[in-house]
Design a protein around this motif. Sequence first.
Motif, PDB file in Angstrom:
ATOM      1  N   UNK A 155     -64.899  56.928 -26.846  1.00  0.00           N
ATOM      2  CA  UNK A 155     -64.481  57.533 -25.578  1.00  0.00           C
ATOM      3  C   UNK A 155     -64.457  56.508 -24.452  1.00  0.00           C
ATOM      4  N   UNK A 156     -65.410  55.595 -24.444  1.00  0.00           N
ATOM      5  CA  UNK A 156     -65.417  54.557 -23.413  1.00  0.00           C
ATOM      6  C   UNK A 156     -64.211  53.621 -23.584  1.00  0.00           C
ATOM      7  N   UNK A 157     -63.886  53.270 -24.805  1.00  0.00           N
ATOM      8  CA  UNK A 157     -62.698  52.450 -25.043  1.00  0.00           C
ATOM      9  C   UNK A 157     -61.427  53.195 -24.631  1.00  0.00           C
ATOM     10  N   UNK A 158     -61.408  54.488 -24.887  1.00  0.00           N
ATOM     11  CA  UNK A 158     -60.227  55.269 -24.490  1.00  0.00           C
ATOM     12  C   UNK A 158     -60.109  55.334 -22.969  1.00  0.00           C
ATOM     13  N   UNK A 159     -61.221  55.406 -22.255  1.00  0.00           N
ATOM     14  CA  UNK A 159     -61.181  55.429 -20.791  1.00  0.00           C
ATOM     15  C   UNK A 159     -60.591  54.131 -20.240  1.00  0.00           C
ATOM     16  N   UNK A 160     -61.015  53.005 -20.802  1.00  0.00           N
ATOM     17  CA  UNK A 160     -60.448  51.723 -20.364  1.00  0.00           C
ATOM     18  C   UNK A 160     -58.969  51.648 -20.719  1.00  0.00           C
ATOM     19  N   UNK A 161     -58.600  52.150 -21.879  1.00  0.00           N
ATOM     20  CA  UNK A 161     -57.196  52.141 -22.302  1.00  0.00           C
ATOM     21  C   UNK A 161     -56.327  52.951 -21.344  1.00  0.00           C
ATOM     22  N   UNK A 162     -56.788  54.123 -20.951  1.00  0.00           N
ATOM     23  CA  UNK A 162     -56.012  54.945 -20.020  1.00  0.00           C
ATOM     24  C   UNK A 162     -55.859  54.260 -18.666  1.00  0.00           C
ATOM     25  N   UNK A 163     -56.909  53.601 -18.221  1.00  0.00           N
ATOM     26  CA  UNK A 163     -56.847  52.920 -16.921  1.00  0.00           C
ATOM     27  C   UNK A 163     -55.839  51.772 -16.973  1.00  0.00           C
ATOM     28  N   UNK A 164     -55.878  50.982 -18.020  1.00  0.00           N
ATOM     29  CA  UNK A 164     -54.934  49.873 -18.133  1.00  0.00           C
ATOM     30  C   UNK A 164     -53.502  50.390 -18.300  1.00  0.00           C
ATOM     31  N   UNK A 165     -53.335  51.475 -19.059  1.00  0.00           N
ATOM     32  CA  UNK A 165     -51.998  52.046 -19.238  1.00  0.00           C
ATOM     33  C   UNK A 165     -51.435  52.564 -17.921  1.00  0.00           C
ATOM     34  N   UNK A 189     -41.461  40.651 -16.954  1.00  0.00           N
ATOM     35  CA  UNK A 189     -42.266  39.652 -16.254  1.00  0.00           C
ATOM     36  C   UNK A 189     -43.466  39.259 -17.113  1.00  0.00           C
ATOM     37  N   UNK A 190     -44.030  38.108 -16.802  1.00  0.00           N
ATOM     38  CA  UNK A 190     -45.191  37.632 -17.560  1.00  0.00           C
ATOM     39  C   UNK A 190     -46.412  38.517 -17.320  1.00  0.00           C
ATOM     40  N   UNK A 191     -46.554  39.061 -16.112  1.00  0.00           N
ATOM     41  CA  UNK A 191     -47.697  39.920 -15.824  1.00  0.00           C
ATOM     42  C   UNK A 191     -47.646  41.198 -16.644  1.00  0.00           C
ATOM     43  N   UNK A 192     -46.454  41.789 -16.746  1.00  0.00           N
ATOM     44  CA  UNK A 192     -46.313  42.999 -17.544  1.00  0.00           C
ATOM     45  C   UNK A 192     -46.535  42.715 -19.025  1.00  0.00           C
ATOM     46  N   UNK A 193     -46.048  41.578 -19.492  1.00  0.00           N
ATOM     47  CA  UNK A 193     -46.248  41.217 -20.894  1.00  0.00           C
ATOM     48  C   UNK A 193     -47.732  41.039 -21.210  1.00  0.00           C
ATOM     49  N   UNK A 194     -48.445  40.398 -20.302  1.00  0.00           N
ATOM     50  CA  UNK A 194     -49.874  40.186 -20.519  1.00  0.00           C
ATOM     51  C   UNK A 194     -50.632  41.505 -20.530  1.00  0.00           C
ATOM     52  N   UNK A 195     -50.306  42.393 -19.608  1.00  0.00           N
ATOM     53  CA  UNK A 195     -50.989  43.691 -19.565  1.00  0.00           C
ATOM     54  C   UNK A 195     -50.673  44.528 -20.794  1.00  0.00           C
ATOM     55  N   UNK A 196     -49.427  44.496 -21.245  1.00  0.00           N
ATOM     56  CA  UNK A 196     -49.060  45.254 -22.444  1.00  0.00           C
ATOM     57  C   UNK A 196     -49.753  44.701 -23.684  1.00  0.00           C
ATOM     58  N   UNK A 205     -47.644  51.698 -13.372  1.00  0.00           N
ATOM     59  CA  UNK A 205     -47.397  51.459 -11.952  1.00  0.00           C
ATOM     60  C   UNK A 205     -46.747  50.103 -11.724  1.00  0.00           C
ATOM     61  N   UNK A 206     -47.193  49.095 -12.446  1.00  0.00           N
ATOM     62  CA  UNK A 206     -46.592  47.761 -12.298  1.00  0.00           C
ATOM     63  C   UNK A 206     -45.143  47.760 -12.773  1.00  0.00           C
ATOM     64  N   UNK A 207     -44.866  48.506 -13.836  1.00  0.00           N
ATOM     65  CA  UNK A 207     -43.485  48.591 -14.323  1.00  0.00           C
ATOM     66  C   UNK A 207     -42.581  49.269 -13.302  1.00  0.00           C
ATOM     67  N   UNK A 208     -43.072  50.322 -12.648  1.00  0.00           N
ATOM     68  CA  UNK A 208     -42.284  50.982 -11.600  1.00  0.00           C
ATOM     69  C   UNK A 208     -42.042  50.045 -10.419  1.00  0.00           C
TER      70      UNK A 208
END
Length: 368
Positions: free
Chosen positions: A225-235, A105-112, A240-243
């Motif tokens: 560390x702050x960038x990694x926190x945002x990365x984990x949240x988006x991942x 989907x386009x939403x998953x592509x954009x998030x990835x 969840x969106x993929x599931x």
Amino acid sequence: MEAERDAMAERAAGGGRAAGAEALAARQEAVDADARKVRAAAADVELYSTSLRLAVGNVLNRVDDLPALRTASARLGPGVIIDKYTEFVDDFTSFHILISQDAPTAELAQSALALADLANAKDAASRERALLSSALWEGRFEPLDRAAVDDARADMNTSISAFRSSATPAQLRLYEDTVTGPELDRAEVTRLQTLAVADSSRQLQVRLGVRTARSWTADSTARVDKLRAVEKRIAADLAASADDARTGAQTAAIRDGVLLFLVLAVVLATLIVMARSLVRPLRGSSPARSTSPTRACPAWSTGCATRRPPRAASRSSRSRSTPPTRSARSRGRSTRSTARRSGWPPTRPCCAATSTRCSSTSPAAASP
């Protein structure tokens, strides 16, 4: 992986005072735990394309080569260690780009894609931290390392700009709320001071002391560390969106199957009704069958009971009303011979009205 790379480079530059053995071992154990998770996740990945199969294979190969990389890094300089570890990190982050290309989907592509841009920004910030820390601990820059610092900052700015373009409003708001603070401001001041001192020296010397080196490491680590926190949240949101997309696809497939079955059932019922409506008039126009079937008389039969009397008999009866011109005996013989020639009256019926069989008497037996 970036934390282990930076610790290895700092240890190569400043020894145990820059990165202790316990701190380095803790970072390596964290990487090993993540490597086990990667192997487990790769076993469940559906390799539906050749590119995905190659990407997963590259990641697994890099995970298997980690012990050899650590052994070789113990004998290398800080700049080479950073380059070797960066090759591993690039293969890990390229997996996100592949996911964005093959997303359903386009939403998953954009998030990835946003996740890939953010991972590149984090890696660039980590490289900048490692290069400046190594120079501060050694007291000078290598010429290639000085140029690498500018490249790392350019890569970070480019990746952040790309992230701002590809991220959703919620992801962008998360980034703005997380990647901020006084640590980032202090790190920026230390960076500009260090580069200014290095550029003012022919030997690219930056003898700013241990306190500046540790301050830079702590402040720049806060950014990473702050960038990694945002990365984990988006991942996590992407997983969840993929599931949800997979569950929705399965539900849609089941729904489509049921609808197809209903359509086929309706079509089949319509065909049956049409066929019956066409057959019913044909049955009504066919001649009715006799309830008591009879067989036709054979050619040799002497006559049926329903056979009409010949006209010869009526002529003979009219002849009997004429004045007698012959004797009674002669008239009797004449009448019998006329009746015998005309076949009336019949000697016996060949088929009765209710009979189902004709007489089997031969012509010879039927003759008097």
